[in-house]
Design a protein around this motif. Structure first.
Motif, PDB file in Angstrom:
ATOM      1  N   PHE A   1      -2.714   4.696  -2.986  1.00 22.12           N
ATOM      2  CA  PHE A   1      -2.746   4.136  -1.634  1.00 22.12           C
ATOM      3  C   PHE A   1      -1.718   4.829  -0.731  1.00 22.12           C
ATOM      4  O   PHE A   1      -1.949   4.995   0.467  1.00 22.12           O
TER       5      PHE A   1
ATOM      6  N   GLN B   1     -11.140   6.628   1.100  1.00 26.82           N
ATOM      7  CA  GLN B   1     -10.054   5.737   1.527  1.00 26.82           C
ATOM      8  C   GLN B   1     -10.017   5.626   3.042  1.00 26.82           C
ATOM      9  O   GLN B   1      -9.742   4.551   3.588  1.00 26.82           O
TER      10      GLN B   1
ATOM     11  N   PHE C   1       0.832  -1.205   0.000  1.00 29.80           N
ATOM     12  CA  PHE C   1       0.000   0.000   0.000  1.00 29.80           C
ATOM     13  C   PHE C   1       0.869   1.260   0.000  1.00 29.80           C
ATOM     14  O   PHE C   1       0.545   2.251  -0.657  1.00 29.80           O
TER      15      PHE C   1
ATOM     16  N   TYR D   1      -4.411  -7.748  -2.971  1.00 27.55           N
ATOM     17  CA  TYR D   1      -4.850  -7.694  -1.573  1.00 27.55           C
ATOM     18  C   TYR D   1      -6.084  -8.564  -1.330  1.00 27.55           C
ATOM     19  O   TYR D   1      -6.124  -9.368  -0.395  1.00 27.55           O
TER      20      TYR D   1
ATOM     21  N   TRP E   1      -1.368   5.764   3.280  1.00 26.31           N
ATOM     22  CA  TRP E   1      -0.557   4.896   4.130  1.00 26.31           C
ATOM     23  C   TRP E   1       0.825   5.454   4.460  1.00 26.31           C
ATOM     24  O   TRP E   1       1.525   4.895   5.297  1.00 26.31           O
TER      25      TRP E   1
END
Length: 654
Positions: A128, A197, A122, A292, A132
């Motif tokens: 992402f 997200q 991520f 994932y 993250w």
């Protein structure tokens, strides 16, 4: 035999009606030989009837070496016979006795290892990464940190909650519950979504917490059920249990390592499949999503099968617990046993919980090596593949440690306690050396030495505290409270993991190396002081002692469970070993066998009279004619109750 003939009066003919008959008085040589065979097995006693713990150091080496050689030859012969009959039968045996008992730990090892691997994925993908990686522009930093904290918190809840439920409702229901929770948790992880997200991260975090409850329950349930299923239901324990109980439990535990191995392999393959055959950045959003979600969907299938297997194929998992409760006349949760456990075995809790705490700090600390040497070897590489490949190598090294631990954990000259002490000490050394020479070992010229210490620390963590803590946290406690004690010890260990995950966010890497080694010394210290060595100890001896403790008569037990060899330094200092008396215990065991024989005779009489209880569980031991003849000719008046259970019969063993 003269020493056995000076114990007071006995009737010259017929049964003794005085109530003072000594169990070994007037025993014929043939009868004595049979009782020695039953009560002094050759894997623990020499030809003279001396317990191996009472031998001199050189005699112990000779006795254990000869016994191990005989057992190795016997097992090799059995494997060869199985192979000749069916070349795949040894594989089927291993799968049934080692893989299936540890299937739950294998699946949870896969999933939990995946969390860290996916985090790096991520962080490496553009959209992402905004969520993250610092400065967390798309997500709340607290929720990102909560991924690790909530996972550990869920495990702690499961370890304590399911540990209590396992002692209350039974091992089988605990096992079924764990598998069911893990299956639902995997569905939640696979399908996690959100409008934003940050919303997805929140869903992901709570899914991990729920899954963690099932994972936590696997620890006490797998350890206790595997250990208790290795014990026969009869009064005379089996040689298999005494010689290989540790191997059976650690073989189930090492499935965790195989779960980590297969997770890394599957993640690498999935990324290559969904990223057009390349493992290098830039990674597409779609490739990361598929990698994932499919990686979590795969173990969901195996976990669903585990629910079925535990529901329909493990119906006897609670048998030993039920028998222990029946002896104590307890239904539900045995709160009296809980209080007595902390009263008599409280220092053991310091050993099992404290060592597990120290071990988990080390387990998380091991990751420090990898991030450092990769940054030195590949300073400008943004690919996640080097880290994943080094993970794969490290898991392979760890598996070697797991297997070596399972082979040596039952060796009487090495065993549980020495293995844990040496493992902690070696981890201390392997962390303290780079801590005070950090720049030297993280330079490009010496980074290979740094790598070697990384892999060795992984090896000694598995070939040491990680394997031993899982076993002894169940083994050193009585059956009625075993799952609870294991759960509390494991939960304390996870507090160590939580401490590491929080602490490491606030100190730099070199400071981490300064901090971590001292937990190795702490683990070694609590092991030396408070952990008893149960290597080679028959678990049923612990249960015999427990029956005395529960009846308020600790001093009435004289068997090997209070032999100094099987006591901690603390217990020896308190004088627990003063009750050990081999001769008194031998007589006591004969009287217990007599009580079982008389109960068997009474059941036969009830059956003839039509008063047989078909629903009750009974010991179906077949008594040899010599044993039956001996008990018949020395039958006494009154109750056949065991001296362990009735104070009025102490005179039979004193």
């Amino acid at each position: 035999m003269a020493e056995y003939r000076d114990y007071g009066p006995a009737a010259p003919h017929g049964p003794d009606m005085t109530g003072t008959h000594n169990p070994v008085h007037d025993m014929t040589p043939n009868e004595r030989q049979i009782f020695d065979y039953l009560l002094k097995p050759d894997d623990n006693y020499n030809a003279n009837g001396v317990y191996w713990g009472d031998m001199s150091w050189l005699e112990q080496i000779r006795f254990v070496s000869n016994g191990d050689a005989r057992e190795t030859k016997r097992e090799a012969s059995n494997v060869w016979s199985m192979f000749k009959n069916d070349p795949l039968s040894p594989v089927a045996y291993y799968f049934k006795n080692m893989v299936l008992p540890g299937a739950g730990l294998g699946l949870e090892g896969y999933v939990l290892f995946s969390i860290g691997n996916l985090k790096s994925l991520f962080q490496a993908q553009g959209s992402f990464a905004k969520c993250w990686k610092k400065p967390y522009s798309a997500c709340n930093a607290t929720w990102i940190a909560a991924v690790e904290y909530m996972e550990i918190s869920g495990i702690i809840v499961g370890q304590i909650l399911v540990g209590i439920l396992g002692d209350w409702l039974g091992r089988r229901w605990g096992l079924i519950q764990d598998a069911s929770i893990m299956f639902i948790g995997l569905i939640m992880l696979t399908a996690a979504w959100g409008v934003t997200q940050n919303g997805w991260v929140i869903c992901y975090v709570w899914s991990l917490f729920f899954y963690g409850i099932g994972v936590g329950g696997e620890y006490p349930m797998t350890a206790t059920s595997g250990m208790e299923n290795a014990v026969g239901s009869g009064k005379v324990s089996t040689k298999e249990d005494r010689l290989h109980r540790g191997r059976k439990v650690t073989s189930a535990f090492l499935m965790q390592g195989w779960g980590q191995f297969f997770n890394q392999v599957i993640l690498i393959l999935l990324l290559l499949i969904f990223h057009h055959g390349s493992g290098n950045p830039p990674y597409s959003h779609v490739a990361v999503q598929w990698t994932y979600r499919v990686s979590f969907a795969i173990p969901a299938v195996g976990t669903l099968w585990l629910v079925y297997y535990r529901t329909f194929k493990m119906k006897s998992a609670s048998k030993q617990l039920a028998a222990a409760k029946k002896k104590s006349k307890v239904t539900g949760y045995d709160t009296d046993s809980l209080k007595l456990t902390f009263t008599y075995f409280g220092p053991r809790m310091i050993a099992t919980a404290g060592a597990w705490f120290a071990n988990d700090v080390f387990f998380y600390g091991n990751k420090l090596f990898q991030s450092e040497f990769i940054s030195v070897i590949l300073p400008d590489d943004d690919s996640i593949m080097p880290g994943w490949l080094y993970n794969l190598i490290n898991v392979g090294v760890s598996l070697v440690g797991y297997y070596l631990a399972s082979f040596l954990i039952d060796n009487k000259l090495y065993g549980r306690k020495r293995m844990q002490m040496i493992g902690f000490f070696m981890d201390f050394i392997l962390f303290v050396i780079p801590a005070f020479n950090f720049e030297h070992y993280t330079s490009i010229e010496h980074v290979k030495e740094f790598q070697a210490m990384y892999f060795l620390s992984s090896f000694f963590n598995q070939f040491g505290p990680n394997a031993v803590t899982f076993l002894v946290a169940a083994e050193v406690y009585p059956t009625p409270i075993r799952a609870t004690a294991h759960g509390v010890s494991a939960a304390t260990g996870k507090l160590g993991a939580l401490l590491a995950s929080v602490l490491y966010n606030y100190i730099d890497t070199q400071t981490k190396f300064y901090v971590v080694p001292w937990f190795g010394l702490m683990g070694m210290l609590v092991t030396v002081l408070f952990l008893p060595d149960t290597t080679g100890l028959d678990l049923k001896e612990q249960e015999r002692r427990w029956q005395c403790i529960r009846a308020g008569r600790e001093s009435d037990y004289h068997g090997i469970a209070v032999h100094p060899r099987h006591l901690s330094w603390w217990e020896r200092w308190r004088g627990v070993g003063r009750y050990y008396d081999a001769d008194a215990d031998y007589k006591q065991k004969i009287e217990e066998m007599r009580a079982d024989w008389e109960a068997s005779e009474a059941r036969k009489a009830d059956e003839k009279a039509g008063a047989w209880d078909e629903d009750a569980e009974h010991d179906d031991s077949v008594w040899s004619s010599d044993v039956s003849t001996f008990f018949e000719k020395t039958r006494r008046s009154g109750s056949g109750t065991s001296p362990l259970l009735a104070p009025k019969e102490k005179e039979y063993v004193e």
